[in-house]
Design an enzyme around this catalytic site. Structure first.
Site, PDB file in Angstrom:
ATOM      1  N   ALA A  78      40.747  39.085  46.361  1.00 41.04           N
ATOM      2  CA  ALA A  78      40.733  39.140  45.084  1.00 41.04           C
ATOM      3  C   ALA A  78      41.943  38.635  43.875  1.00 41.04           C
ATOM      4  O   ALA A  78      41.532  38.716  43.255  1.00 41.04           O
ATOM      5  CB  ALA A  78      41.105  41.000  45.221  1.00 41.04           C
TER       6      ALA A  78
ATOM      7  N   ARG B 216      43.013  35.623  44.600  1.00 39.32           N
ATOM      8  CA  ARG B 216      42.417  34.109  44.513  1.00 39.32           C
ATOM      9  C   ARG B 216      41.595  33.848  43.456  1.00 39.32           C
ATOM     10  O   ARG B 216      41.973  32.678  41.883  1.00 39.32           O
ATOM     11  CB  ARG B 216      41.893  33.757  46.146  1.00 39.32           C
TER      12      ARG B 216
ATOM     13  N   SER C  10      42.379  50.089  43.175  1.00 40.68           N
ATOM     14  CA  SER C  10      42.460  49.953  44.759  1.00 40.68           C
ATOM     15  C   SER C  10      42.282  51.664  45.251  1.00 40.68           C
ATOM     16  O   SER C  10      42.006  52.432  44.549  1.00 40.68           O
ATOM     17  CB  SER C  10      43.566  49.661  44.910  1.00 40.68           C
ATOM     18  N   ARG C  11      42.351  52.146  46.572  1.00 40.72           N
ATOM     19  CA  ARG C  11      42.223  53.022  46.574  1.00 40.72           C
ATOM     20  C   ARG C  11      43.289  53.959  46.977  1.00 40.72           C
ATOM     21  O   ARG C  11      44.011  54.810  47.087  1.00 40.72           O
ATOM     22  CB  ARG C  11      41.936  53.082  48.434  1.00 40.72           C
TER      23      ARG C  11
ATOM     24  N   LYS D 274      30.320  37.496  49.226  1.00 42.54           N
ATOM     25  CA  LYS D 274      29.101  37.583  50.460  1.00 42.54           C
ATOM     26  C   LYS D 274      30.425  38.102  51.590  1.00 42.54           C
ATOM     27  O   LYS D 274      31.630  38.539  52.056  1.00 42.54           O
ATOM     28  CB  LYS D 274      28.611  36.232  50.310  1.00 42.54           C
TER      29      LYS D 274
END
Length: 333
Positions: free
Chosen positions: A16, A18, A36-37, A97
């Site tokens: 994330a 990058r 985010s969590r 991916k």
């Protein structure tokens, strides 16, 4: 869609970071929110990149009216839920991916995106690399004749501790989904979905593949010899050979700086990447191009192609005996 594309980032890990770094180099790209969590992780990420809103839960991002598209950078096991909830909330999605853990989950996402008329793309950045596009074009145009063999590998030295996410079956760990997806995607970019799949793997005590070899075959007579590893620093090269020549891609084949075309009886032809080969901005630019054109899928990373790769990855796991806990739980139900 407006010229400016407003992004929401889901998850705050290394990929994330990058992606966001490269995304912000593009004109017309604006990151308006991150989730985010935990609120602390989201706020730290937001502060680093100057993002105006940080959410300590996913729902805040999905319901944010200023977000046009969600970039899903969670571990594999969460792709189906995260991307699915974003699509259900009316957001376009770019999902890391491998697209999901398995074909069933991938088909569910593709069906959802098509039913809702919303953009969905797997973040196979290799396909958006200009030099990879040029290589595929040369193969399609017959520069090396009929393709007969493809070779590609992706291995990391390791060792990875037993508690590392790459060895955790619950999050889709193992070499295949993280690393093997690249050689498989490279072969299928050039040859399409294989007709036969053979595989052999070293399985960890946790039940994930540590070292996997694959032999894919096509009715045309072409074959692909591919490998991935969490225990060996492999060459990271690729080669495609045809009846009239060969293309060699040196180390880092999925972000190539150059490749060499060797036509039978001719001098080598060198193709060089004039741009930063490791940048993720090419895939981000492709997403924004599609959104601005009103598209719901990318011709560079087609959804049918992502589904075909997932079917091959499923076949490999079936051959070597790797199943994820969520799949076993679903079978019991």
């Amino acid at each position: 869609m407006r010229e400016t594309v407003r992004w929401g980032i889901l998850a705050t890990g290394g990929i994330a970071e990058r992606f966001t770094t490269d995304l912000l180099t593009l004109d017309g790209a604006e990151v308006v929110a991150v989730a985010s969590r935990t609120e602390a992780s989201a706020k730290a990420f937001a502060d680093r990149f100057g993002i105006p809103r940080a959410y300590g839960d996913w729902e805040g991002l999905f319901t944010d009216e200023d977000v046009d598209i969600v970039y899903v950078a969670t571990p594999h096991h969460a792709h189906r839920e995260a991307a699915g909830r974003a699509l259900e909330a009316g957001k376009a999605v770019l999902c890391e991916k491998a697209l999901t853990l398995n074909t069933r989950e991938a088909e569910e996402l593709v069906t959802l995106s098509r039913d809702r008329g919303l953009f969905l793309m797997e973040a196979m950045w290799m396909y958006c690399n200009p030099l990879i596009q040029r290589l595929a074009e040369l193969v399609r145009d017959g520069a090396i004749g009929e393709v007969r063999t493809v070779q590609a590998d992706f291995g990391l030295q390791g060792p990875f501790d037993a508690d590392h996410r790459l060895r955790d079956p619950a999050v889709g760990g193992g070499a295949l989904l993280d690393l093997g997806v690249y050689p498989v995607s490279f072969a299928q970019l050039l040859l399409g979905e294989p007709d036969t799949v053979q595989a052999h793997a070293l399985i960890s005590p946790e039940g994930v593949d540590l070292n996997t070899g694959m032999l894919l075959g096509w009715e045309s007579g072409a074959s692909a010899l591919l490998s991935c590893s969490l225990e060996a620093d492999t060459p990271l090269t690729a080669s495609v050979t045809g009846t009239l020549g060969r293309i060699d891609v040196p180390r880092g084949f999925f972000f190539p700086e150059r490749f060499t075309l060797l036509r039978n009886g001719a001098e080598p032809e060198e193709y060089v990447n004039e741009d930063d080969p490791q940048s993720l901005r090419h895939e981000a630019a492709e997403v924004m191009r599609c959104l601005r054109a009103g598209g719901t899928a990318s011709p560079l990373v087609p959804l049918d192609g992502s589904l075909a790769v997932m079917r091959t990855l499923d076949a490999v796991r079936e051959r070597v005996g790797v199943r994820y806990p969520s799949e076993m739980a679903a079978t019991r139900v």
